[in-house]
Write an enzyme that holds these catalytic residues in place. Structure first.
Site, PDB file in Angstrom:
ATOM      1  N   TYR A  24       0.844  -1.154   0.038  1.00 50.99           N
ATOM      2  CA  TYR A  24       0.069  -0.034   0.036  1.00 50.99           C
ATOM      3  C   TYR A  24       0.787   1.269  -0.033  1.00 50.99           C
ATOM      4  CZ  TYR A  24      -3.271   3.393   1.369  1.00 50.99           C
ATOM      5  OH  TYR A  24      -4.150   4.640   1.448  1.00 50.99           O
ATOM      6  N   GLN A 127      -3.391  18.129   7.184  1.00 51.89           N
ATOM      7  CA  GLN A 127      -3.882  17.942   5.634  1.00 51.89           C
ATOM      8  C   GLN A 127      -5.022  17.556   5.726  1.00 51.89           C
ATOM      9  OE1 GLN A 127      -4.485  14.624   4.668  1.00 51.89           O
ATOM     10  NE2 GLN A 127      -5.236  15.541   2.724  1.00 51.89           N
ATOM     11  N   TYR A 129      -8.587  17.013   2.652  1.00 50.05           N
ATOM     12  CA  TYR A 129      -8.985  16.859   1.338  1.00 50.05           C
ATOM     13  C   TYR A 129     -10.313  17.820   0.965  1.00 50.05           C
ATOM     14  CZ  TYR A 129      -6.270  12.515   1.089  1.00 50.05           C
ATOM     15  OH  TYR A 129      -5.173  11.757   1.209  1.00 50.05           O
ATOM     16  N   THR A 155      -4.780  19.064   0.105  1.00 45.92           N
ATOM     17  CA  THR A 155      -4.486  18.414  -1.143  1.00 45.92           C
ATOM     18  C   THR A 155      -5.570  18.402  -2.234  1.00 45.92           C
ATOM     19  OG1 THR A 155      -3.397  16.549   0.194  1.00 45.92           O
ATOM     20  CG2 THR A 155      -4.189  15.932  -1.737  1.00 45.92           C
ATOM     21  N   HIS A 275       1.303  13.271  -5.894  1.00 46.19           N
ATOM     22  CA  HIS A 275       1.149  12.133  -4.996  1.00 46.19           C
ATOM     23  C   HIS A 275       1.887  11.019  -5.001  1.00 46.19           C
ATOM     24  CE1 HIS A 275      -2.733  12.377  -2.300  1.00 46.19           C
ATOM     25  NE2 HIS A 275      -2.250  11.150  -2.142  1.00 46.19           N
TER      26      HIS A 275
END
Length: 378
Positions: A24, A127, A129, A155, A275
């Site tokens: 991952y 952070q 989203y 992000t 990313h």
């Protein structure tokens, strides 16, 4: 296993982690071409050796958003960090503080803001989203403020999740994934005891605090897919700019026009990032994208960069190409998985030593003296 270089931690992490967790963090999207280019293109940047320059006074210190840093490095937000070591976000934050650099907590961390922020004296970065659930976004921003967070990393390169084929093969997702993960954990007893049992609860702490119920690993992929918002635009960020009164850093910039838009928007910084090769395969490596972006917006905002940075030499290369600071993701997770907080501290020591050697032999006495003159022009 002997750890003599920062890159040794990858093998150490692979030996310790269940495959679903190793792949991952280690994998990229689609054919992983951008993942490989991130490191290969960086390694191809030749440093310009200069000698007899009296390098007895050399400093790696810098300042970013009013914050003094011992190294031009920050730890990137990485989802599920708490699955790589017991309460991994706390251990990584403590390691970063010990080395005088910032730690960035991910929206999808195991440990919530309320656990991580009080574990150190230095303010963490957070952070976020852009998500469909604006109520969650407002809630988590209020909690970040209450926890003393000053810098928000936003992000923007995940309006949809990337296609990460390795996850299907490794057991992170796909058929019988839960059973495959259990069997893998049983085959890695050290991780199963230290993290699997003693590291509980294993949920998405920031989201669970909002929902009032656990959000388990099994729900992770589904929650991400259901909540990322493909309709995102700069206009959607305006209410966050109004709500957040601290520095705001836009992460996921690869194009000069987007960098200019970030300046017009009023961002305090950007992160030049693909990313880690985990979103759109086939895009530019960050070291390819950085020079043009630096030419376009250097001085208008702070430029950070991530993706592919595996050594202190890579940090020097990125700074010479125009970055103000670098961010580490995979490399600190490998170290955390292998040796916990001590591993991350040792990793940063190795980066510092590598930077000192590189700067001594390129004749740069400070971060400010690094420029494209520090590189060989081809």
């Amino acid at each position: 296993m002997i750890i003599s270089a920062s890159t040794d931690y990858r093998a150490a992490a692979k030996a310790k982690l269940p495959p679903f967790l190793f792949h991952y963090i280690d994998g990229g999207s689609y054919g992983e071409h951008t993942l490989r280019r991130n490191t290969d293109d960086l390694a191809d940047i030749a440093l310009r050796q200069r000698v007899l320059s009296d390098m007895s006074e050399l400093s790696l210190e810098t300042e970013l958003f009013g914050e003094k840093m011992a190294l031009p490095i920050a730890l990137s937000p990485v989802g599920l960090t708490g699955m790589y070591a017991r309460r991994g976000e706390v251990q990584a934050a403590q390691a970063a503080e010990a080395k005088g650099i910032p730690f960035t907590l991910s929206t999808v961390s195991v440990c919530p803001i309320e656990e991580v922020a009080p574990s150190i004296h230095r303010p963490i970065w957070f952070q976020l989203y852009v998500l469909k659930d604006r109520g969650f976004m407002k809630n988590v921003l209020e909690r970040a403020k209450a926890a003393g967070v000053k810098n928000l990393v936003f992000t923007v390169d995940m309006p949809v999740p990337g296609a990460r084929y390795r996850d299907m093969h490794s057991g992170m997702s796909g058929p019988n994934a839960a059973m495959r993960r259990v069997l893998q954990a049983m085959a890695h007893p050290s991780w199963a005891w230290d993290v699997g049992l003693l590291g509980k609860p294993h949920d998405l702490g920031n989201i669970s605090k909002y929902r009032g119920s656990p959000t388990k690993l099994e729900d992770y992929i589904g929650w991400l897919g259901a909540n990322f918002d493909p309709s995102i635009s700069w206009k959607d960020l305006e209410w966050i700019r109004d709500f957040w009164d601290g520095p705001m850093i836009i992460k996921g910039i690869l194009d000069t026009e987007d960098a200019k838009d970030a300046v017009r928007f009023g961002a305090d910084g950007i992160v030049v990032s693909n990313h880690g090769g985990r979103q759109l395969d086939g895009v530019l490596s960050t070291v390819q994208a950085l020079p043009a972006i630096a030419d376009a917006v250097k001085g208008d905002l702070k430029i950070l960069v991530d993706s592919g940075i595996r050594t202190g030499l890579d940090v020097v290369r990125m700074l010479a190409l125009g970055a103000d600071c670098t961010m580490l993701g995979r490399s600190f997770i490998y170290a955390l998985a292998a040796q916990g907080r001590a591993g991350v501290e040792n990793l940063l020591d190795l980066y510092e030593k590598e930077m000192r050697v590189a700067m001594t032999l390129t004749g740069a006495k400070s971060i400010a003296e690094l420029s494209r003159d520090s590189l060989v022009k081809r």
